[in-house]
Design an enzyme around this catalytic site. Structure first.
Site, PDB file in Angstrom:
ATOM      1  N   ASP A   1     -30.008  27.968  62.255  1.00  0.00           N
ATOM      2  CA  ASP A   1     -30.996  29.047  62.214  1.00  0.00           C
ATOM      3  C   ASP A   1     -32.012  28.947  63.339  1.00  0.00           C
ATOM      4  O   ASP A   1     -32.443  29.958  63.902  1.00  0.00           O
ATOM      5  CB  ASP A   1     -31.701  29.077  60.861  1.00  0.00           C
TER       6      ASP A   1
ATOM      7  N   ARG B   1     -14.678   9.076  68.227  1.00  0.00           N
ATOM      8  CA  ARG B   1     -14.438   9.887  67.041  1.00  0.00           C
ATOM      9  C   ARG B   1     -13.505  11.064  67.314  1.00  0.00           C
ATOM     10  O   ARG B   1     -12.634  11.379  66.498  1.00  0.00           O
ATOM     11  CB  ARG B   1     -15.772  10.391  66.483  1.00  0.00           C
TER      12      ARG B   1
ATOM     13  N   GLU C   1     -31.166  17.481  67.195  1.00  0.00           N
ATOM     14  CA  GLU C   1     -29.820  18.035  67.338  1.00  0.00           C
ATOM     15  C   GLU C   1     -29.827  19.489  67.794  1.00  0.00           C
ATOM     16  O   GLU C   1     -28.825  19.973  68.330  1.00  0.00           O
ATOM     17  CB  GLU C   1     -29.070  17.916  66.005  1.00  0.00           C
TER      18      GLU C   1
END
Length: 666
Positions: A438, A494, A630
């Site tokens: 958002d 990963r 982030e």
């Protein structure tokens, strides 16, 4: 144009944050609950058989939520939480509010508790079971509460408003006050601070930093030979293939490695240069359209150099970290600091106490929906509280710290330029569900640019049935496909492991031994959700999950031989250790966990400069707007090392707070 239309058409349901499981033991050993006397078929004139009934249901944690529910003939009179394994801090609000609401309203359909969806549902489902035990009619508890009544609109004027109360947001708010701002307001969508930082690492995050006081007490990772094998790889790298700035860092670290190997190579090696080289090297990825992405030198330098001072700042507030250094999944080296008592106790409680001491303010349960943009400047934010109350906050500086969008699978899929069709194999996320992008969207609506949005990091350690983050580390296990055959170096980055898993169909099996780090998940064996199986022999384990026992036994024996030799001839793996350098995989009983990659982190985000100012599509800083954590881009490129997210949050949170204070004239 397509992406711009998407931003205006996308309707984001800002769901209530999930509660991540905790890999620490938060209660006594679980036993089957006792119940009240057998309920008679007829309850006489009352709705219930009076008494206390014990019930349980799954929340988010490893173990079930167990409660005692007490009934009179006509009502629920008490709900007591007996045991649980939910994450401290994230789940507290649910345990405080949900039982009280059920008792007050005599309804199960109580208000949603922002920040604790699965904990809330666990309490409700356990209470439902207790009602049935007491002979009550659950249908009588299904009415809806009256709609909340919005209060009068709230308007405030402050020096600085920080949107989002995770690691970056809390750090920014405190740093702004420390830098001289007298009026700082933090606005949090949920009912508690923490966000993904609180949920990171199942309640025990790892924070990458170069920590000399801890490093000097650590022996070589995997023993001198194992460490030497790993370091030799860096000696063979060509600085001419590195981008500007990182090339000199590689030259530096090659000299450091050579000097180290010529001296005492029994200790743990690490350095600032090595941290930077690894962060850059493993960030280089090529997207589907041929775009090559990597980490930015200036951002990596700030993170690496600022990580340990930020950790020491937390320690100065009262947070404690284990002395031993760990290696987070996908970190590629052992340099992670682990909170001694968990993320809430050692990060957020000290910061809450400090923010209170400094006079900072927090507004909970308020979703900020738009930025106020007037005459080319951001002058505040507007939003809505959970009861519908409208909120307008004018501020000299606005800091966005709302996190990424890994919990918004539609947005992940929309921007994806890396996984292609494989992204459709992802069915869950390790994130709190409030991480839906958002803040990125509201900033774009006032002209903010975004960068490196095409790569979402996936975590291989997600339980296959729901995406929840599993505990443990690949160093102590091996992975096999449906045929019982290994398919990857389990300690690879990963994204490399995730891609290999997708090549096997997505779902894979992780084999561990009994003394590995999943002891707190053993009750899940045979729980019907296909999460974890346990057996005394590899053959029995294979039969439980439909693998040919002969194949899995052969794979196991080969892996143990590799571990004993210290080198994996098939995939090049060189680490097989645990903290005491034992080889626990060789000793049973053994376990299989059923895993599938989950969305874990969004590498891209708002384009910012090194002062954390948000940059618009014309390449100019948007006045008064900052971003940290982030939500920003530039630090991780195409692949984030495990443990770097926490370092980023606290380092750039501090920078954003200081810059916001300077911008506000303090």
């Amino acid at each position: 144009m397509k992406k711009k239309l998407f931003l205006f058409a996308l309707v984001l349901f800002l769901g209530i944050g999930l509660v991540a499981c905790n890999d620490d033991d938060n209660g006594d050993d679980y036993d089957e609950p006792d119940t009240a006397d057998e309920v008679e078929d007829e309850n006489g004139d009352g709705a219930f058989t009076p008494g206390t009934f014990t019930a349980q249901a799954s929340g988010w944690g490893i173990r079930p939520i167990v409660i005692d529910v007490t009934f009179s003939e006509d009502a629920i009179t008490d709900i007591e939480i007996i045991s649980h394994d939910e994450t401290p801090g994230l789940s507290d609000i649910a345990f405080d509010q949900v039982p009280a609401q059920i008792i007050e309203h005599q309804l199960l359909n109580v208000d949603a508790v922002a920040g604790a969806t699965l904990t809330r549902m666990g309490i409700i489902m356990a209470t439902r079971d207790a009602i049935e035990q007491a002979g009550g009619n659950v249908a009588d508890f299904n009415d809806s509460l009256p709609a909340p009544v919005a209060g009068d609109p709230i308007t405030r004027e402050v020096d600085i408003v920080v949107v989002g109360g995770g690691g970056a947001g809390m750090t920014a708010a405190i740093a702004a006050i420390e830098a001289g701002s007298d009026d700082v307001l933090l606005v949090e969508m949920t009912a508690q601070v923490g966000g993904n930082t609180l949920a990171a690492g199942n309640g025990f995050l790892a924070w990458n930093a170069i920590m000399p006081d801890r490093l000097e007490d650590m022996e070589a990772m995997g023993g001198p030979e194992g460490q030497r094998n790993r370091l030799n790889m860096y000696l063979g790298l060509d600085p001419d293939t590195f981008s500007e700035g990182f090339d000199q860092r590689l030259i530096n670290v090659q000299a450091e490695i050579e000097a180290f190997l010529d001296d005492d190579d029994t200790a743990q090696f690490d350095s600032l240069d090595f941290f930077m080289v690894q962060t850059y090297l493993h960030s280089r990825r090529e997207e589907l359209d041929g775009t090559v992405v990597s980490a930015s030198y200036d951002f990596v330098r700030l993170m690496v150099e600022g990580s340990y001072p930020a950790l020491q700042w937390i320690e100065s507030l009262g947070g404690e970290f284990e002395h031993a250094i760990g290696e987070p999944v996908g970190a590629m080296w052992r340099r992670g600091a682990r909170p001694a008592n968990g993320n809430h106790a050692d990060l957020f409680q000290p910061m809450l106490d400090e923010l209170d001491r400094l006079g900072g303010d927090i507004m909970f349960n308020t979703r900020i929906e738009n930025l106020i943009f007037e005459d080319g400047e951001v002058t505040g934010v507007v939003g809505t509280m959970t009861d519908g109350t409208e909120v307008t906050i004018y501020a000299d500086s606005v800091v966005l710290a709302t996190g990424g969008f890994a919990a918004n699978l539609d947005m992940v899929s929309y921007y994806d330029n890396f996984w292609g069709d494989d992204i459709d194999l992802v069915t869950g996320t390790t994130n709190v569900s409030a991480a839906r992008g958002d803040g990125i969207i509201m900033a774009q609506e006032v002209g903010a640019d975004v960068y490196q949005m095409g790569i979402t990091q996936l975590m291989q350690l997600g339980f296959a049935h729901n995406g929840v983050l599993a505990t443990g580390h690949a160093n102590y296990s091996f992975y096999v496909n449906q045929e019982g055959v290994r398919f990857i170096n389990e300690t690879a980055p990963r994204d490399t492991v995730a891609a290999a898993a997708f090549a096997q169909g997505g779902t894979f099996f992780e084999v561990r031994s009994n003394i590995n780090e999943v002891w707190n998940q053993l009750y899940l064996a045979d729980d019907g959700t296909s999460r974890i199986y346990t057996a005394d022999t590899i053959a029995e384990l294979a039969e439980m999950v439909g693998i040919d026992p002969d194949v899995l036994e052969a794979t196991f024996e080969e892996f143990v031989a590799f571990a004993e030799a210290g080198y994996d001839e098939e995939f090049g793996r060189t680490t097989f250790f645990r903290r005491d350098d034992e080889l626990p995989i060789a000793t049973g009983p053994w376990h299989i966990r059923v895993l599938r990659p989950s969305t874990h982190y969004t590498n891209g985000g708002l384009l910012v400069d090194t002062y954390t100012r948000v940059i618009n599509t014309d390449g100019e800083a948007i006045p008064n707007l900052f971003a940290a954590g982030e939500i920003m881009s530039g630090v991780h490129g195409g692949n984030r090392l495990g443990g770097n997210a926490v370092a980023e949050a606290f380092v750039f949170g501090r920078i954003a707070g200081e810059m916001a204070a300077e911008n506000a004239g303090n």
